[in-house]
Enzyme design. Structure first.
Site, PDB file in Angstrom:
ATOM      1  N   GLU A 273       4.719   7.762  11.563  1.00  0.00           N
ATOM      2  CA  GLU A 273       4.922   6.458  11.922  1.00  0.00           C
ATOM      3  C   GLU A 273       6.561   6.597  11.725  1.00  0.00           C
ATOM      4  OE1 GLU A 273       0.826   6.164  11.361  1.00  0.00           O
ATOM      5  OE2 GLU A 273       2.470   6.845  10.127  1.00  0.00           O
TER       6      GLU A 273
ATOM      7  N   HIS B 247      -6.788  -1.843   7.908  1.00  0.00           N
ATOM      8  CA  HIS B 247      -6.742  -2.088   9.274  1.00  0.00           C
ATOM      9  C   HIS B 247      -6.905  -3.318   9.863  1.00  0.00           C
ATOM     10  CE1 HIS B 247      -8.867   1.990   9.017  1.00  0.00           C
ATOM     11  NE2 HIS B 247      -8.098   2.520  10.164  1.00  0.00           N
TER      12      HIS B 247
END
Length: 337
Positions: free
Chosen positions: A60, A129
């Site tokens: 990321e 998540h």
């Protein structure tokens, strides 16, 4: 106008942006051939080629760092962080580079990047998540934060974000991807079909950043919400029968303070609702702003209805979410004062 789900509207926004501007490119984990874990980039690589829609390594920080460099070079990258929970390795690039680029170069360079990411709970994704980290980034000067609640807004806001010359974080409530959440059930309605906000133009349009939407007019109390909670706010107003005005903020930064102040000054009461944890959540900023600008109009303290101050509790996901019951209790409390 075409009936679209939120995920289809987001796909359409990127399709339009790629078609209009050759400097727009899309990359991230699995966004190319596979079309994204939620299919947000489905068929875009086949349509525009592997040099404009392509996969990136599981890094990321590297994804956002590459986007910052491309933006300084004159491109308009749109990157996907597969889940908002994974955005933390890129915070240095977002905060120290993207957000400060225009200021530190005296306007010589800027960072016209868009970082898309599914956020929030509602899919039984567990602790890694399901997080809602928007409050971390609204603290950072130079970053814009956008959270849609309908397919129409999702497309118009995403196009506006891509065309903006500053870095924009575009958090997508994944609980709303395939159907509207009516606030009453632990699963979304199965389709956006028939919902008035699912009628989406197929071509280019923008929803301006920094402009809230009054979803429901009312005279007794103002509810400030965004993302999934805009739907919860509507459900709570309907269940309680309280004449609540529901404002969907749409963008947190820049914030439409003018619409908020006008509403609270008229109703005299305000309840803020968001899914993120309570302490240092964006609701605290909203409450402070309402108190500063509407103090003499307030008939009751500003209420906050939020998630718990705890790591995301997978086993108690639906108790953690603010729902119509908890929000309704707050509405009734403020109306008694």
């Amino acid at each position: 106008m075409t009936a679209m789900s939120m995920i289809e509207a987001i796909n359409s926004a990127m399709d339009v942006a790629l078609g209009r501007d050759p400097d727009v490119m899309i990359f991230g984990q699995d966004v190319g051939y596979f079309g994204g874990v939620f299919r947000a980039t489905d068929r875009l690589q086949q349509r525009y080629g592997k040099t404009r829609v392509f996969d990136a390594p599981i890094s990321e920080g590297g994804i956002v760092a590459a986007a910052v460099g491309m933006g300084a070079y004159g491109k308009r990258p749109v990157v996907e962080i597969q889940f908002a929970d994974y955005i933390y390795p890129a915070t240095d690039q977002l905060i120290s580079e993207a957000a400060r680029m225009r200021y530190r170069t005296g306007g010589e360079w800027w960072s016209p990047i868009t970082v898309r990411s599914p956020y929030g709970g509602g899919i039984y994704g567990g602790q890694t998540h399901s997080q809602s980290p928007e409050g971390i980034f609204t603290h950072v000067a130079g970053l814009k934060t956008v959270i849609p609640s309908t397919p129409y807004d999702a497309k118009g806001l995403l196009i506006a974000a891509i065309e903006d010359d500053d870095p924009v974080l575009f958090f997508e409530p994944k609980r709303l991807y395939n159907g509207p959440f009516d606030g009453h059930h632990d699963r979304p309605v199965q389709s956006w079909a028939g919902h008035p906000d699912a009628d989406v133009p197929e071509d280019h349009y923008v929803v301006p950043l920094g402009k809230a939407r009054i979803v429901r007019a009312g005279q007794d109390v103002t509810i400030l919400a965004y993302g999934t909670m805009a739907h919860v706010a509507l459900a709570a107003a309907q269940e309680t029968g309280i004449d609540a005005e529901v404002i969907d903020l749409r963008t947190l930064i820049p914030l439409d303070l003018e619409t908020i102040v006008a509403s609270v000054s008229r109703t005299g009461r305000c309840v803020v609702v968001h899914e993120a944890t309570r302490t240092s959540g964006f609701g605290a900023e909203l409450a402070a702003l309402v108190q500063e600008h509407c103090f003499f109009a307030l008939e009751a303290p500003v209420e906050r209805v939020t998630g718990w101050d705890t790591p995301y509790p997978h086993a108690f996901e639906w108790e953690y979410f603010p729902g119509p019951l908890r929000l309704g209790e707050a509405l009734k409390r403020t109306m008694r004062l």
